[in-house]
Design a protein around this motif. Structure first.
Motif, mmCIF file in Angstrom:
data_model
loop_
_atom_site.group_PDB
_atom_site.id
_atom_site.type_symbol
_atom_site.label_atom_id
_atom_site.label_comp_id
_atom_site.label_asym_id
_atom_site.label_seq_id
_atom_site.Cartn_x
_atom_site.Cartn_y
_atom_site.Cartn_z
ATOM 1 N N SER A 20 0.871 -1.176 0.000
ATOM 2 C CA SER A 20 0.000 0.000 0.000
ATOM 3 C C SER A 20 0.908 1.226 0.000
ATOM 4 O O SER A 20 1.874 1.284 0.765
ATOM 5 C CB SER A 20 -0.815 -0.067 1.302
ATOM 6 N N ARG A 50 -14.510 -3.305 1.105
ATOM 7 C CA ARG A 50 -13.992 -2.203 1.914
ATOM 8 C C ARG A 50 -14.784 -0.921 1.631
ATOM 9 O O ARG A 50 -15.277 -0.732 0.514
ATOM 10 C CB ARG A 50 -12.483 -2.051 1.681
ATOM 11 N N ARG A 52 -15.805 2.832 0.713
ATOM 12 C CA ARG A 52 -15.312 3.729 -0.323
ATOM 13 C C ARG A 52 -14.499 4.870 0.293
ATOM 14 O O ARG A 52 -14.919 5.432 1.302
ATOM 15 C CB ARG A 52 -16.542 4.346 -0.983
ATOM 16 N N ARG A 53 -13.351 5.196 -0.309
ATOM 17 C CA ARG A 53 -12.617 6.383 0.148
ATOM 18 C C ARG A 53 -13.180 7.598 -0.572
ATOM 19 O O ARG A 53 -13.787 7.472 -1.630
ATOM 20 C CB ARG A 53 -11.130 6.271 -0.231
ATOM 21 N N THR A 54 -12.920 8.770 -0.007
ATOM 22 C CA THR A 54 -13.389 10.010 -0.655
ATOM 23 C C THR A 54 -12.870 10.030 -2.091
ATOM 24 O O THR A 54 -11.690 9.784 -2.329
ATOM 25 C CB THR A 54 -12.831 11.240 0.110
ATOM 26 N N GLU A 56 -13.626 8.025 -4.504
ATOM 27 C CA GLU A 56 -13.761 6.762 -5.231
ATOM 28 C C GLU A 56 -15.203 6.583 -5.723
ATOM 29 O O GLU A 56 -16.136 6.916 -4.999
ATOM 30 C CB GLU A 56 -13.370 5.582 -4.324
ATOM 31 N N GLU A 61 -13.199 2.776 -9.547
ATOM 32 C CA GLU A 61 -12.040 2.266 -8.782
ATOM 33 C C GLU A 61 -12.297 0.814 -8.369
ATOM 34 O O GLU A 61 -11.409 -0.030 -8.447
ATOM 35 C CB GLU A 61 -11.780 3.138 -7.549
ATOM 36 N N ARG A 147 -2.673 8.961 3.106
ATOM 37 C CA ARG A 147 -3.865 8.360 2.513
ATOM 38 C C ARG A 147 -4.934 8.032 3.560
ATOM 39 O O ARG A 147 -6.100 8.329 3.368
ATOM 40 C CB ARG A 147 -3.479 7.092 1.759
ATOM 41 N N SER A 148 -4.508 7.375 4.655
ATOM 42 C CA SER A 148 -5.537 6.952 5.606
ATOM 43 C C SER A 148 -5.384 7.709 6.924
ATOM 44 O O SER A 148 -5.320 7.116 7.978
ATOM 45 C CB SER A 148 -5.489 5.440 5.810
ATOM 46 N N ASP A 151 -7.687 7.114 10.006
ATOM 47 C CA ASP A 151 -7.762 5.845 10.713
ATOM 48 C C ASP A 151 -6.364 5.356 11.115
ATOM 49 O O ASP A 151 -5.645 4.752 10.325
ATOM 50 C CB ASP A 151 -8.461 4.816 9.811
ATOM 51 N N GLU A 154 -5.734 1.539 10.946
ATOM 52 C CA GLU A 154 -5.548 1.052 9.570
ATOM 53 C C GLU A 154 -4.154 1.436 9.063
ATOM 54 O O GLU A 154 -3.465 0.633 8.421
ATOM 55 C CB GLU A 154 -6.623 1.635 8.648
ATOM 56 N N THR A 155 -3.718 2.660 9.367
ATOM 57 C CA THR A 155 -2.395 3.121 8.932
ATOM 58 C C THR A 155 -1.315 2.180 9.471
ATOM 59 O O THR A 155 -0.452 1.709 8.724
ATOM 60 C CB THR A 155 -2.132 4.560 9.450
#
Ligand code: 5GP
Length: 198
Positions: A20, A50, A52-54, A56, A61, A147-148, A151, A154-155
């Protein structure tokens, strides 16, 4: 006997893997946008559970589905390969990939290491695996944190996994160091153009 129909070459599968934050998704998107390549390569859109990220979009994607839907598709054998990454499911839809290959299209995918190995086993002569390496673990950490940001858990998990994933680079057909996007893209383009001639 002469025939008017051009013999179509079978398509190839180009898989980009890497931790990642290695930049594999940006590299694949940039390759597909390249003037010389855009007619020669299509991207396979994966299915994921998972969130959706902003920014996406569904069916761009990823196809964003619920876990129940993912399991239904798995059971119906509509998923060619799949993985579980940080608690979420990701999979390659079978139908679109197989029909694109039959039509002679080259397909680009960004998969984790497990997915890359599975597709290489399923299509050994058609699959080209490319590992994208980040310039350093520190740089990777910065990219993942950006990116994250929201969170922290998660990072931390993505960083921990990344260090393990890098050890798998040796088993790939090619490795690209993504220190500078333009240089890395040039290398990827060369690999692609060479491989489709084979
Ligand atoms: P992300 O959440 O960063 O979009 O993706 C997490 C990881 O799952 C990345 O390594 C990405 O390449 C991988 N991935 C995305 N789609 C698929 C898929 O369909 N199959 C497999 N095996 N891995 C996938």
């Amino acid at each position: 006997m002469k025939t008017d129909k051009k013999q179509r070459k079978p398509g190839k599968i180009f898989i980009l893997s890497g931790p990642s934050g290695s930049g594999k998704t940006t590299l694949l998107a940039s390759l597909i946008k390249d003037n010389k390549i855009s007619n020669l390569l299509v991207r396979s859109c994966s299915i994921t559970t998972r969130p959706r990220r902003t920014g996406e979009r569904d069916a761009k994607e990823y196809f964003f589905v619920t876990t129940a839907e993912f399991k239904r598709l798995q059971k119906a054998k509509k998923i060619l390969e799949w993985t579980r990454y940080l608690g979420y499911y990701y999979g390659t839809p079978k139908g679109p990939l197989e029909s694109k290959l039959k039509e002679g299209q080259n397909i680009g995918l960004c998969l984790d290491i497990k997915g890359s190995r599975t597709l290489k086993k399923l299509y050994p002569d058609k699959t080209v695996t490319i590992f994208v390496l980040p310039p350093s673990l520190d740089e990777l950490k910065t990219r993942i944190e950006k990116r994250s940001r929201a969170d922290r858990k998660e990072t931390a998990s993505r960083i921990r996994l990344a260090s393990q994933e890098i050890l798998a680079a040796a088993g790939f057909d090619y490795c690209i160091l993504n220190q500078n996007l333009k240089v890395a893209l040039g290398e990827l383009k060369d690999i692609f153009l060479q491989e489709i001639k084979k």
